[in-house]
Design a protein around this motif. Structure first.
Motif, mmCIF file in Angstrom:
data_model
loop_
_atom_site.group_PDB
_atom_site.id
_atom_site.type_symbol
_atom_site.label_atom_id
_atom_site.label_comp_id
_atom_site.label_asym_id
_atom_site.label_seq_id
_atom_site.Cartn_x
_atom_site.Cartn_y
_atom_site.Cartn_z
ATOM 1 N N THR A 91 43.830 51.549 35.080
ATOM 2 C CA THR A 91 42.392 51.704 34.833
ATOM 3 C C THR A 91 41.612 50.436 35.145
ATOM 4 O O THR A 91 40.384 50.427 35.056
ATOM 5 C CB THR A 91 42.131 52.100 33.371
ATOM 6 N N THR A 92 42.316 49.361 35.497
ATOM 7 C CA THR A 92 41.643 48.121 35.877
ATOM 8 C C THR A 92 42.242 47.579 37.169
ATOM 9 O O THR A 92 43.394 47.871 37.511
ATOM 10 C CB THR A 92 41.753 47.038 34.780
ATOM 11 N N LEU A 93 41.440 46.804 37.869
ATOM 12 C CA LEU A 93 41.874 46.155 39.104
ATOM 13 C C LEU A 93 41.381 44.717 39.071
ATOM 14 O O LEU A 93 40.176 44.472 39.014
ATOM 15 C CB LEU A 93 41.299 46.886 40.318
ATOM 16 N N ASN A 94 42.313 43.783 39.087
ATOM 17 C CA ASN A 94 41.959 42.364 39.080
ATOM 18 C C ASN A 94 41.878 41.851 40.509
ATOM 19 O O ASN A 94 42.835 41.985 41.274
ATOM 20 C CB ASN A 94 42.999 41.556 38.302
ATOM 21 N N ILE A 95 40.732 41.282 40.866
ATOM 22 C CA ILE A 95 40.546 40.821 42.240
ATOM 23 C C ILE A 95 40.190 39.336 42.279
ATOM 24 O O ILE A 95 39.647 38.785 41.313
ATOM 25 C CB ILE A 95 39.455 41.632 42.976
ATOM 26 N N ALA A 96 40.526 38.706 43.389
ATOM 27 C CA ALA A 96 40.162 37.306 43.649
ATOM 28 C C ALA A 96 39.422 37.244 44.978
ATOM 29 O O ALA A 96 39.819 37.896 45.947
ATOM 30 C CB ALA A 96 41.409 36.427 43.694
ATOM 31 N N LEU A 97 38.350 36.478 45.023
ATOM 32 C CA LEU A 97 37.551 36.300 46.232
ATOM 33 C C LEU A 97 37.693 34.850 46.668
ATOM 34 O O LEU A 97 37.314 33.941 45.926
ATOM 35 C CB LEU A 97 36.069 36.593 45.955
ATOM 36 N N ILE A 98 38.254 34.621 47.842
ATOM 37 C CA ILE A 98 38.410 33.240 48.322
ATOM 38 C C ILE A 98 37.236 32.884 49.215
ATOM 39 O O ILE A 98 37.127 33.344 50.353
ATOM 40 C CB ILE A 98 39.747 33.039 49.047
ATOM 41 N N GLN A 99 36.357 32.058 48.662
ATOM 42 C CA GLN A 99 35.154 31.594 49.363
ATOM 43 C C GLN A 99 35.402 30.153 49.798
ATOM 44 O O GLN A 99 35.566 29.272 48.964
ATOM 45 C CB GLN A 99 33.961 31.672 48.409
ATOM 46 N N GLU B 50 35.279 27.834 46.200
ATOM 47 C CA GLU B 50 36.145 28.142 45.074
ATOM 48 C C GLU B 50 36.708 29.554 45.188
ATOM 49 O O GLU B 50 36.330 30.322 46.079
ATOM 50 C CB GLU B 50 35.376 28.008 43.762
ATOM 51 N N ILE B 51 37.582 29.870 44.264
ATOM 52 C CA ILE B 51 38.107 31.226 44.149
ATOM 53 C C ILE B 51 37.435 31.892 42.961
ATOM 54 O O ILE B 51 37.425 31.351 41.857
ATOM 55 C CB ILE B 51 39.630 31.209 43.975
ATOM 56 N N LEU B 52 36.850 33.057 43.197
ATOM 57 C CA LEU B 52 36.163 33.800 42.151
ATOM 58 C C LEU B 52 37.056 34.943 41.678
ATOM 59 O O LEU B 52 37.804 35.515 42.476
ATOM 60 C CB LEU B 52 34.842 34.376 42.656
#
Length: 258
Positions: free
Chosen positions: A3-11, A227-229
């Protein structure tokens, strides 16, 4: 069913037309991503920057980067998504790949090539929208300039997450901010946007502004820094909101011709 999805955004900044160095840089950054992250999102053309000189990139780099994505996915037990220059049948594409630890592979070719930069003269445009399932979430990935075309992104498939990978310049960043939020609201889906930062080889500046918006257009994360969000997407938020606010049930019906 998750029911959840953990995501990381590499900027991050990118090394101009230097796939090997960019792969090493992202590999180093991946080492700091927590174990509970399910999906890592990279920028558009993350191995080269937004170059209109694909002939400067060795042909072997297309497959090498794809194999690298598969390796990193398996090594870190996370899905990866991002676009690269890909050569096939003597044509070049701005192609997005999605890879998973178990070897699943999906791809999408950028539909709207950026005519202002001459991308339409160098890269072949795609004509097929991609929707795939990952850990209980239906995901629709798109690329940069696609953001300006709401009909192409329209949620006719009841997807849960819209993802944009981009090299979006500072001079038009207000459009990026506004349209990401609009795409979330009108499609009642999470909207994820990952943009690069820094200067490219043509002296265009990129300010980040990577973000995640929920189905009501509220920001979960936003940043201008290198950073990584991180964000957690919640299926219950989608279901409860859509059940209460039945806006998608009133959407117009239409069909698209490639």
């Amino acid at each position: 069913m998750p029911t959840t999805l953990n995501i990381a955004l590499i900027q991050t900044d990118l090394y101009w037309e230097d796939p090997e160095t960019n792969r090493k840089m992202f590999e180093d950054k991946m080492a700091s991503v927590p174990d509970d992250v399910d999906l890592v999102v990279l920028p558009e053309m993350f191995t080269t920057g937004f170059t209109m000189r694909p002939d400067k990139i060795p042909l072997s780099e297309s497959q090498e980067t794809l194999e690298w994505m598969k390796k990193i996915s398996k090594q870190h037990n996370k899905a990866l998504i991002g676009s690269i220059i890909f050569q096939e049948d003597e044509k070049h594409y701005n192609r997005l790949f999605f890879t998973t630890p178990d070897g699943n592979l999906e791809s999408y070719d950028k539909k709207h090539t950026f005519t202002l930069a001459g991308e339409d003269e160098v890269y072949e445009a795609g004509n097929k929208k991609l929707i795939f399932d990952f850990k209980g979430f239906k995901i629709c990935p798109l690329i940069c300039y696609d953001l300006r075309f709401p009909v192409w992104a329209r949620n006719a498939e009841d997807y849960d997450v819209l993802i944009y990978v981009a090299n979006w310049p500072k001079k038009r960043i207000n459009a990026w901010d506004t349209l990401l939020k609009a795409r979330a609201i009108e499609n009642m889906s999470y909207c994820v946007g990952v943009n690069r930062i820094g200067m490219d080889g043509l002296n265009y500046e990129y300010p980040g502004h990577s973000a995640v918006y929920d189905v009501l257009g509220e920001p979960l994360v936003f940043s201008k820094d290198n950073e990584i969000l991180y964000a957690t997407l919640n299926k219950e938020h989608i279901n409860v909101t859509r059940k209460k606010l039945k806006f998608l049930e009133d959407r117009d019906t239409f069909s698209l011709k490639g």
